[in-house]
Write an enzyme that holds these catalytic residues in place. Structure first.
Site, PDB file in Angstrom:
ATOM      1  N   GLY A 109       8.057  16.013  -8.104  1.00  0.00           N
ATOM      2  CA  GLY A 109       8.848  16.015  -6.880  1.00  0.00           C
ATOM      3  C   GLY A 109       8.137  16.536  -5.653  1.00  0.00           C
ATOM      4  N   GLY A 111       5.885  14.935  -3.854  1.00  0.00           N
ATOM      5  CA  GLY A 111       5.634  13.895  -2.863  1.00  0.00           C
ATOM      6  C   GLY A 111       4.374  13.089  -3.080  1.00  0.00           C
ATOM      7  CE  LYS A 112       2.542  13.671  -8.812  1.00  0.00           C
ATOM      8  NZ  LYS A 112       3.819  14.375  -8.665  1.00  0.00           N
ATOM      9  CB  SER A 113       5.381   8.449  -5.766  1.00  0.00           C
ATOM     10  OG  SER A 113       5.078   8.668  -7.135  1.00  0.00           O
ATOM     11  CE1 TYR A 114       7.423   8.548   2.719  1.00  0.00           C
ATOM     12  CE2 TYR A 114       5.735  10.169   3.276  1.00  0.00           C
ATOM     13  CZ  TYR A 114       6.676   9.222   3.665  1.00  0.00           C
ATOM     14  OH  TYR A 114       6.858   8.947   4.997  1.00  0.00           O
ATOM     15  CG  ASP A 255       1.512   8.432  -8.171  1.00  0.00           C
ATOM     16  OD1 ASP A 255       1.413   9.668  -8.110  1.00  0.00           O
ATOM     17  OD2 ASP A 255       2.579   7.825  -7.974  1.00  0.00           O
ATOM     18  N   GLY A 258       3.729  14.252 -12.403  1.00  0.00           N
ATOM     19  CA  GLY A 258       3.868  15.610 -11.885  1.00  0.00           C
ATOM     20  C   GLY A 258       3.696  16.673 -12.944  1.00  0.00           C
TER      21      GLY A 258
END
Length: 607
Positions: A109, A111-114, A255, A258
């Site tokens: 959560g 924010g890696k994928s963002y 990616d 987490g």
């Protein structure tokens, strides 16, 4: 020349969970400096870390009418700013012929994928990099030929899954080591040729839809697997002597899943097992990073444990080999995630100590193909001759050991043959194969619609021409008529006795009805003229004009047409069609009510 891994960190806004718990900000960024304050000891000076880039994306922005997040001040880092600093460097290195890797690390959560993929109109590094790659190719001058291939995989529970295919083998794809170069690769991973950004965008959407995600308390759509997008970028040109050479670059965009603590995510059962495997591979990655950092600082006799996980095997080249590598660490700004955020900062701090030695990947084309063929022949001779009979210690191997050796050699030979076949295939053949594969995917979507949407299937006296036309009844009203009608019909037909507005089929509450659209329109249902509105049932035979015969299929309503014989097979249906001579003279004359021509697809057939 050795070059350090570039490291960037990025902090996101508070999420709803953090807002609900009244979280306080513990991070601050001043230029490249990142500071974190211990919420348990606010009086102590903050811990400081310096990276190549520190991106503040916590506040200082607004959303415009198109959904873009726009900066209100110079401190806020937009998606474009992150790309200009990191993604553009990846592209520049790729055009020079270097291998490039960019991977995102951080807790669940964070924010890696963002940052990597983006959301809505705020596209991340991966799609922007792909878009800019093709723009640069289009704007380039000279006689250079460009070839781009794309693959996408995920590592889930220590198993490799190909995201460009629906069904993966049990246990996942095999990770093998190239005996010549020492690098690890995924056997049978699908690599498709792409000729435009739209091609890549479609493939990314396809792969993203196949990703393994699940809800945890920290993230409603938590990535439960590491995702690796690989773009192979080849540039073919002629040197001063007129010899054709290929400059090749592997662009790896990773990616990572987490990192997490079970008590924070509330994980149990499968989620807990996934989290354990995620943390295991990330710990292995941390050990590799520490070992590489020690080597870079001059320590001797350090063994780098690449083999401890699938992830570290596949990232071997990115972290300790021939690659220019960038790491972006995603940070949570909340005091309730202090321990995880501090761990991420320390992780990133270790990574910046790694030094790689990247070289341009350039080979004469003829030499490359010759070496591939020689390697293939060498493996063939070893396999056919039984391979080795002695182990490395000079001991005679048992029959079981020889059989195991032959098995391994056979697998290696098949893998090498597949690799060679891919390498020596022409670019046009690769593009054609990729486009053919796309059409197969479209056929798969069509099969889904066949199973869920009411439709008409054509019948013809010639079996080869039957069941090749599908008309899906997706609208509330489907109009049938001539193509020159105004407005144009949903199903345009031509031929004898077809009027401009010929018939209307209505679909509502799983009930389908048909009625004439114009007086005198020639339509028959099961051989009987249509004079007004009529409810249609499964396998009703409909004749429009004199030569357009269809069978209705309604998956939502299993009630068959009256008089339909049970257990009718395809052969029976073909005989019925062959007996019907009405295609030119008005099909249905002489057929009694209830005597139906039935169309049933053979099991497993694909139209």
């Amino acid at each position: 020349m050795a070059e350090s891994v570039k490291v960037a960190v990025r902090v996101r806004p508070f999420n709803s969970r953090e807002k609900d718990r009244g979280a306080k900000l513990v991070l601050d960024m001043i230029g490249a400096l990142t500071q974190i304050t211990d919420p348990e000891n606010p009086g102590n000076p903050p811990k400081e870390f310096t990276f190549d880039f520190s991106y503040w994306s916590h506040d200082g922005f607004h959303e415009d009418e198109n959904g873009y997040l726009v900066a209100d001040n110079d401190k806020y880092a937009t998606q474009r700013k992150v790309f200009d600093d990191l993604g553009q460097g990846v592209l520049n290195n790729a055009f020079e012929g270097f291998n490039c890797s960019l991977f995102a690390y951080g807790q669940t959560g964070a924010g890696k994928s963002y940052s990597m993929v983006g959301y809505g109109n705020n596209k991340g590094i991966v799609p922007i990099t792909c878009d800019e790659l093709f723009k640069a190719m289009d704007n380039s001058a000279g006689d250079i030929k460009y070839q781009v291939s794309f693959s996408m995989l995920e590592i889930y529970n220590e198993q490799v899954r190909d995201l460009l295919v629906k069904n993966n083998p049990k246990g996942g794809l095999q990770v093998r080591q190239n005996p010549k170069e020492g690098n690890f690769f995924v056997q049978n991973l699908k690599r498709v040729a792409v000729v435009s950004y739209e091609d890549i965008e479609r493939r990314i959407e396809e792969g993203t839809a196949n990703r393994t995600v699940a809800a945890t308390q920290m993230n409603a759509t938590s990535s439960r697997a590491h995702t690796v997008v690989t773009i192979v970028f080849d540039q073919i040109s002629k040197n001063a002597t007129g010899q054709e050479t290929k400059k090749s670059s592997n662009i790896n965009l990773v990616d990572l899943a987490g990192s997490e603590r079970a008590d924070s995510t509330g994980a149990t059962g499968d989620r807990l097992k996934e989290g354990a495997n995620i943390n295991k591979s990330l710990s292995a990655l941390g050990n590799v990073i520490s070992a590489l950092a020690d080597l870079s600082m001059g320590k001797k006799k350090v063994m780098v444990p690449y083999r401890d996980s699938v992830l570290t095997k596949l990232l071997q080249n990115a972290l300790g080999g021939n690659s220019k590598t960038i790491m972006i660490a995603a940070l949570s700004p909340a005091d309730i995630n202090y321990d995880e955020t501090l761990g991420t900062l320390r992780y990133a701090d270790r990574a910046k100590k790694i030094k790689n030695k990247a070289v341009v990947n350039e080979n004469p084309m003829d030499k490359l193909i010759r070496e591939l063929r020689e390697e293939n022949e060498k493996l063939k001779k070893m396999f056919e001759g039984g391979g080795l009979t002695m182990d490395l210690g000079g001991r005679e191997m048992s029959d079981a050991e020889k059989e195991e050796m032959r098995k391994k050699m056979k697998e290696e030979l098949l893998a090498q043959m597949e690799f060679n076949a891919q390498s020596m295939m022409s670019w046009d053949e690769k593009v054609q194969m990729s486009q053919s594969d796309s059409s197969v995917g479209e056929q798969s979507e069509k099969q889904k619609k066949i199973q869920t949407v009411p439709h008409l299937i054509n019948l013809n006296e010639d079996p080869m021409l039957s069941r090749v036309i599908y008309h899906f009844l997706e609208q509330v009203e489907t109009k049938i008529g001539r193509k020159d009608a105004d407005p144009a019909p949903n199903i345009p037909l031509t031929g004898l006795s077809i009027l401009k507005q010929h018939a209307v089929i209505k679909t509502a509450n799983n009930e389908i009805t048909i009625e004439p659209a114009s007086p005198g329109a020639k339509t028959k249902v099961n051989g009987m003229p249509l004079t007004g509105e009529r409810v249609l049932k499964n396998y009703d035979r409909i004749l429009f004009g004199s030569n357009h015969m269809y069978i209705l299929v309604n998956p939502a309503n299993t009630e068959k047409s009256e008089g339909t014989p049970d257990n009718v097979d395809w052969e029976f249906a073909q005989k019925e069609i062959a007996q019907a001579k009405g295609f030119a003279t008005g099909f249905g004359s002489g057929l009694s009510k209830g005597n139906h021509v039935i169309f049933l697809e053979p099991e497993g057939a694909v139209a």
